[in-house]
Design a protein around this motif. Structure first.
Motif, PDB file in Angstrom:
ATOM      1  N   GLU A  46     -12.768  16.410 -19.764  1.00  0.00           N
ATOM      2  CA  GLU A  46     -12.100  15.129 -19.550  1.00  0.00           C
ATOM      3  C   GLU A  46     -10.901  15.326 -18.634  1.00  0.00           C
ATOM      4  O   GLU A  46     -10.366  16.423 -18.527  1.00  0.00           O
ATOM      5  N   VAL A  47     -10.455  14.233 -18.026  1.00  0.00           N
ATOM      6  CA  VAL A  47      -9.291  14.268 -17.153  1.00  0.00           C
ATOM      7  C   VAL A  47      -8.037  14.322 -18.018  1.00  0.00           C
ATOM      8  O   VAL A  47      -7.907  13.572 -18.980  1.00  0.00           O
ATOM      9  N   ASP A  48      -7.129  15.210 -17.666  1.00  0.00           N
ATOM     10  CA  ASP A  48      -5.871  15.326 -18.399  1.00  0.00           C
ATOM     11  C   ASP A  48      -4.886  14.304 -17.846  1.00  0.00           C
ATOM     12  O   ASP A  48      -4.327  14.478 -16.767  1.00  0.00           O
ATOM     13  N   ARG A  49      -4.680  13.219 -18.560  1.00  0.00           N
ATOM     14  CA  ARG A  49      -3.788  12.135 -18.109  1.00  0.00           C
ATOM     15  C   ARG A  49      -2.315  12.422 -18.415  1.00  0.00           C
ATOM     16  O   ARG A  49      -1.449  11.652 -18.048  1.00  0.00           O
ATOM     17  N   SER A  50      -2.030  13.511 -19.087  1.00  0.00           N
ATOM     18  CA  SER A  50      -0.646  13.814 -19.440  1.00  0.00           C
ATOM     19  C   SER A  50       0.121  14.448 -18.287  1.00  0.00           C
ATOM     20  O   SER A  50       1.333  14.556 -18.345  1.00  0.00           O
ATOM     21  N   ILE A  51      -0.585  14.862 -17.231  1.00  0.00           N
ATOM     22  CA  ILE A  51       0.079  15.497 -16.091  1.00  0.00           C
ATOM     23  C   ILE A  51       0.730  14.424 -15.236  1.00  0.00           C
ATOM     24  O   ILE A  51       0.097  13.443 -14.843  1.00  0.00           O
ATOM     25  N   VAL A  52       2.004  14.592 -14.949  1.00  0.00           N
ATOM     26  CA  VAL A  52       2.749  13.628 -14.148  1.00  0.00           C
ATOM     27  C   VAL A  52       3.262  14.349 -12.914  1.00  0.00           C
ATOM     28  O   VAL A  52       3.857  15.420 -13.014  1.00  0.00           O
ATOM     29  N   THR A  53       3.030  13.758 -11.757  1.00  0.00           N
ATOM     30  CA  THR A  53       3.530  14.335 -10.511  1.00  0.00           C
ATOM     31  C   THR A  53       4.589  13.415  -9.930  1.00  0.00           C
ATOM     32  O   THR A  53       4.760  12.283 -10.360  1.00  0.00           O
ATOM     33  N   SER A  54       5.267  13.888  -8.945  1.00  0.00           N
ATOM     34  CA  SER A  54       6.290  13.065  -8.302  1.00  0.00           C
ATOM     35  C   SER A  54       5.788  12.571  -6.959  1.00  0.00           C
ATOM     36  O   SER A  54       6.483  12.624  -5.961  1.00  0.00           O
ATOM     37  N   SER A  55       4.561  12.091  -6.937  1.00  0.00           N
ATOM     38  CA  SER A  55       4.005  11.597  -5.686  1.00  0.00           C
ATOM     39  C   SER A  55       4.597  10.233  -5.355  1.00  0.00           C
ATOM     40  O   SER A  55       5.063   9.507  -6.224  1.00  0.00           O
ATOM     41  N   ALA A  56       4.576   9.898  -4.080  1.00  0.00           N
ATOM     42  CA  ALA A  56       5.115   8.625  -3.625  1.00  0.00           C
ATOM     43  C   ALA A  56       4.139   7.508  -3.957  1.00  0.00           C
ATOM     44  O   ALA A  56       2.928   7.685  -3.880  1.00  0.00           O
ATOM     45  N   PRO A  57       4.641   6.341  -4.343  1.00  0.00           N
ATOM     46  CA  PRO A  57       3.729   5.233  -4.630  1.00  0.00           C
ATOM     47  C   PRO A  57       3.049   4.741  -3.363  1.00  0.00           C
ATOM     48  O   PRO A  57       3.581   4.889  -2.261  1.00  0.00           O
ATOM     49  N   ALA A  58       1.884   4.165  -3.528  1.00  0.00           N
ATOM     50  CA  ALA A  58       1.143   3.635  -2.382  1.00  0.00           C
ATOM     51  C   ALA A  58       1.900   2.459  -1.786  1.00  0.00           C
ATOM     52  O   ALA A  58       2.601   1.720  -2.484  1.00  0.00           O
ATOM     53  N   ARG A  59       1.751   2.279  -0.499  1.00  0.00           N
ATOM     54  CA  ARG A  59       2.410   1.177   0.186  1.00  0.00           C
ATOM     55  C   ARG A  59       1.795  -0.134  -0.284  1.00  0.00           C
ATOM     56  O   ARG A  59       0.577  -0.297  -0.292  1.00  0.00           O
ATOM     57  N   VAL A  60       2.646  -1.050  -0.688  1.00  0.00           N
ATOM     58  CA  VAL A  60       2.179  -2.292  -1.283  1.00  0.00           C
ATOM     59  C   VAL A  60       1.657  -3.259  -0.226  1.00  0.00           C
ATOM     60  O   VAL A  60       0.669  -3.935  -0.424  1.00  0.00           O
ATOM     61  N   THR A  61       2.314  -3.321   0.914  1.00  0.00           N
ATOM     62  CA  THR A  61       1.897  -4.270   1.932  1.00  0.00           C
ATOM     63  C   THR A  61       0.669  -3.763   2.660  1.00  0.00           C
ATOM     64  O   THR A  61       0.510  -2.596   2.911  1.00  0.00           O
ATOM     65  N   SER A  62      -0.207  -4.660   3.016  1.00  0.00           N
ATOM     66  CA  SER A  62      -1.414  -4.295   3.741  1.00  0.00           C
ATOM     67  C   SER A  62      -1.310  -4.782   5.176  1.00  0.00           C
ATOM     68  O   SER A  62      -0.357  -5.454   5.557  1.00  0.00           O
ATOM     69  N   ALA A  63      -2.306  -4.448   5.964  1.00  0.00           N
ATOM     70  CA  ALA A  63      -2.319  -4.883   7.365  1.00  0.00           C
ATOM     71  C   ALA A  63      -2.382  -6.407   7.459  1.00  0.00           C
ATOM     72  O   ALA A  63      -1.776  -7.005   8.341  1.00  0.00           O
ATOM     73  N   ASP A  64      -3.090  -7.050   6.520  1.00  0.00           N
ATOM     74  CA  ASP A  64      -3.172  -8.512   6.526  1.00  0.00           C
ATOM     75  C   ASP A  64      -1.815  -9.144   6.220  1.00  0.00           C
ATOM     76  O   ASP A  64      -1.440 -10.147   6.812  1.00  0.00           O
ATOM     77  N   ALA A  65      -1.079  -8.547   5.286  1.00  0.00           N
ATOM     78  CA  ALA A  65       0.246  -9.073   4.948  1.00  0.00           C
ATOM     79  C   ALA A  65       1.197  -8.901   6.127  1.00  0.00           C
ATOM     80  O   ALA A  65       2.008  -9.794   6.406  1.00  0.00           O
ATOM     81  N   ASP A  66       1.103  -7.756   6.823  1.00  0.00           N
ATOM     82  CA  ASP A  66       1.937  -7.539   8.003  1.00  0.00           C
ATOM     83  C   ASP A  66       1.605  -8.550   9.095  1.00  0.00           C
ATOM     84  O   ASP A  66       2.490  -9.088   9.747  1.00  0.00           O
ATOM     85  N   SER A  67       0.323  -8.806   9.288  1.00  0.00           N
ATOM     86  CA  SER A  67      -0.108  -9.761  10.306  1.00  0.00           C
ATOM     87  C   SER A  67       0.392 -11.173   9.976  1.00  0.00           C
ATOM     88  O   SER A  67       0.843 -11.900  10.859  1.00  0.00           O
ATOM     89  N   ALA A  68       0.314 -11.548   8.708  1.00  0.00           N
ATOM     90  CA  ALA A  68       0.793 -12.877   8.293  1.00  0.00           C
ATOM     91  C   ALA A  68       2.301 -12.986   8.483  1.00  0.00           C
ATOM     92  O   ALA A  68       2.807 -14.029   8.917  1.00  0.00           O
ATOM     93  N   SER A  69       3.027 -11.909   8.188  1.00  0.00           N
ATOM     94  CA  SER A  69       4.474 -11.916   8.372  1.00  0.00           C
ATOM     95  C   SER A  69       4.836 -12.031   9.853  1.00  0.00           C
ATOM     96  O   SER A  69       5.761 -12.769  10.217  1.00  0.00           O
ATOM     97  N   ASP A  70       4.094 -11.314  10.695  1.00  0.00           N
ATOM     98  CA  ASP A  70       4.330 -11.403  12.141  1.00  0.00           C
ATOM     99  C   ASP A  70       3.992 -12.797  12.658  1.00  0.00           C
ATOM    100  O   ASP A  70       4.693 -13.338  13.514  1.00  0.00           O
ATOM    101  N   GLN A  71       2.927 -13.398  12.138  1.00  0.00           N
ATOM    102  CA  GLN A  71       2.542 -14.754  12.554  1.00  0.00           C
ATOM    103  C   GLN A  71       3.649 -15.746  12.204  1.00  0.00           C
ATOM    104  O   GLN A  71       3.972 -16.624  13.008  1.00  0.00           O
ATOM    105  N   THR A  72       4.246 -15.586  11.042  1.00  0.00           N
ATOM    106  CA  THR A  72       5.353 -16.465  10.641  1.00  0.00           C
ATOM    107  C   THR A  72       6.555 -16.275  11.558  1.00  0.00           C
ATOM    108  O   THR A  72       7.197 -17.247  11.974  1.00  0.00           O
TER     109      THR A  72
END
Length: 153
Positions: A46-72
């Protein structure tokens, strides 16, 4: 002579050889017996879920959100531009949220079904590359501007 040396000199080599060969057999057989007894199975792993790393969170904004923001941002630049004062000059725009920038050209006021609209061509320089868009921004009944058309060329 020491006792160890006496043992080798007295012909007890056969006893020592016999004991060492039995030890080798036990050392080889023990791990094989553990594997055969079901000690490890990939199906039970089984996968050991107790292991915690200090990885960076995924970027929340997507290319579509960036495009919509630029359009605005482009729409805001088109709606606030003074067409008479520009006299055909390009209107620069930049979006600090996405890092995109560009310029608005061919800005003209037009009538579309009785609505006051502004047609334009906009360039967009971003991390994705450079793109060119054609759009139309119209004034709504409530007095605000809305994007009627915005498509890549």
């Amino acid at each position: 002579m020491s006792r160890i040396a006496q043992a080798f000199d007295s012909g007890q080599w056969s006893v020592i050889a016999s004991a060492s060969s039995k030890a080798v057999i036990v050392i080889i057989a023990l791990p094989l017996a553990a594997c055969g007894a079901g000690g490890f199975s990939l199906e039970k792993a089984e996968v050991d879920r107790s292991i915690v790393t200090s990885s960076a969170p995924a970027r929340v904004t997507s290319a579509d959100a960036d495009s919509a923001s630029d359009q605005t941002t482009i729409g805001n630049a088109v709606s606030s531009a003074d067409i008479e004062e520009l006299r055909g000059q390009a209107v620069p725009w930049a979006n600090a949220d996405t890092g995109s920038r560009g310029s608005i050209t061919e800005l003209a006021e037009v009538q579309d079904n009785g609505q006051d609209c502004r047609s334009f061509t906009a360039s967009r320089e971003s991390f994705d590359g450079v793109a060119l868009f054609k759009g139309q921004l119209c004034i709504a009944a409530a007095g605000g501007w809305h994007m009627q058309d915005f498509k890549p060329l």
